[in-house]
Enzyme design. Sequence first.
Site, mmCIF file in Angstrom:
data_model
loop_
_atom_site.group_PDB
_atom_site.id
_atom_site.type_symbol
_atom_site.label_atom_id
_atom_site.label_comp_id
_atom_site.label_asym_id
_atom_site.label_seq_id
_atom_site.Cartn_x
_atom_site.Cartn_y
_atom_site.Cartn_z
ATOM 1 N N ASP A 55 77.929 72.292 19.276
ATOM 2 C CA ASP A 55 77.713 72.747 20.549
ATOM 3 C C ASP A 55 76.151 72.049 21.013
ATOM 4 O OD1 ASP A 55 79.537 74.388 20.856
ATOM 5 O OD2 ASP A 55 78.574 76.151 20.367
ATOM 6 N N ASN A 129 72.708 75.901 29.194
ATOM 7 C CA ASN A 129 72.519 76.909 28.686
ATOM 8 C C ASN A 129 71.513 77.908 28.939
ATOM 9 O OD1 ASN A 129 74.632 77.506 26.739
ATOM 10 N ND2 ASN A 129 73.612 76.935 24.910
ATOM 11 N N TYR A 172 71.165 82.255 22.825
ATOM 12 C CA TYR A 172 69.914 82.861 22.298
ATOM 13 C C TYR A 172 69.800 84.362 23.052
ATOM 14 C CZ TYR A 172 64.827 83.079 21.173
ATOM 15 O OH TYR A 172 63.698 83.391 20.866
ATOM 16 N N SER A 173 70.269 84.088 24.336
ATOM 17 C CA SER A 173 70.237 85.439 25.150
ATOM 18 C C SER A 173 70.995 86.622 24.493
ATOM 19 C CB SER A 173 70.679 85.124 26.523
ATOM 20 O OG SER A 173 70.813 86.527 27.303
ATOM 21 N N LEU A 174 72.251 86.364 23.872
ATOM 22 C CA LEU A 174 72.867 87.292 23.328
ATOM 23 C C LEU A 174 71.937 87.702 21.968
ATOM 24 C CD1 LEU A 174 75.415 88.958 22.952
ATOM 25 C CD2 LEU A 174 76.600 86.864 21.640
#
Length: 279
Positions: A55, A129, A172-174
């Site tokens: 990714d 992202n 990262y947010s998750l």
Amino acid sequence: MRIGIVPHTGKETAMDLSRELAHILDQRGVEHRVILAPSRDNLAHVDLVIVLGGDGTLLNTARLASHVQVPVFGVNVGHLGFLTEVETDGLFPALDRLLAGEFTIEKRMLISASIEREGREIASHVALNDFVVTRGTFARIIEFSIFANGQPVADYVGDGVIVATPTGSTAYSLAAGGPIIEPLLESICITPICAHSLAARSVVIRPEVEVQIRLNRASESVMLTIDGHDGFPLLTGDRVTIRRAGQWALFARLGDRGFFQVLHSRLRMPQMGGGIREA
């Protein structure tokens, strides 16, 4: 069709695969070039970019390719491969369909950030992202304020904040407790990192809204990171303004799997089969 091949130069598997792919394209008489250091300039000379990596490689290439509106096709030679379209064993069957034009173009929203210091813009970046304001390993906690179209959202004390696109909602947010957002939606998600408040929650807003982060107190090791790849140092008083970018990231899709299939396979989300079960 002119094909660009972007391998992860640090992975032997990716480099071997790029050589094999280049050989096959030679045999078929397809114009191509192996691009070891992708840039806006060299990506502008191809019609489609095949990315061999994880990714991170795909994010970087897609971000650069967005400036010249060239689609990318991801082949997973990494670990998670959340954004890639096929695994390595699916590359050559997919190649026939790509060369025949049997794919669709998926548009993903990008966000841009401008950094202002003492009333002057000193830097600007684009992310697929997320943008993350975060403290260094041994730095003190950060005090910052969030504004949406100039209106106060919240004041936070904590480790930082993530401003993510729907694509970045599963990154990262998750991990920081943010929501999963379907990637073709258009929105901006603000997620505080380890905020010193039980009321701190993610906020999802319209893509037209301009988000501003104002650093009220920050040590010298506070950074703005772009897609987890590049970093820019921030100081107390800096303002980071984030808005929807003027271009899209383009992905070539075969349509063999949907977003929720990827969620189930990559995140091991629970499935009951969807059937009715008797008591």
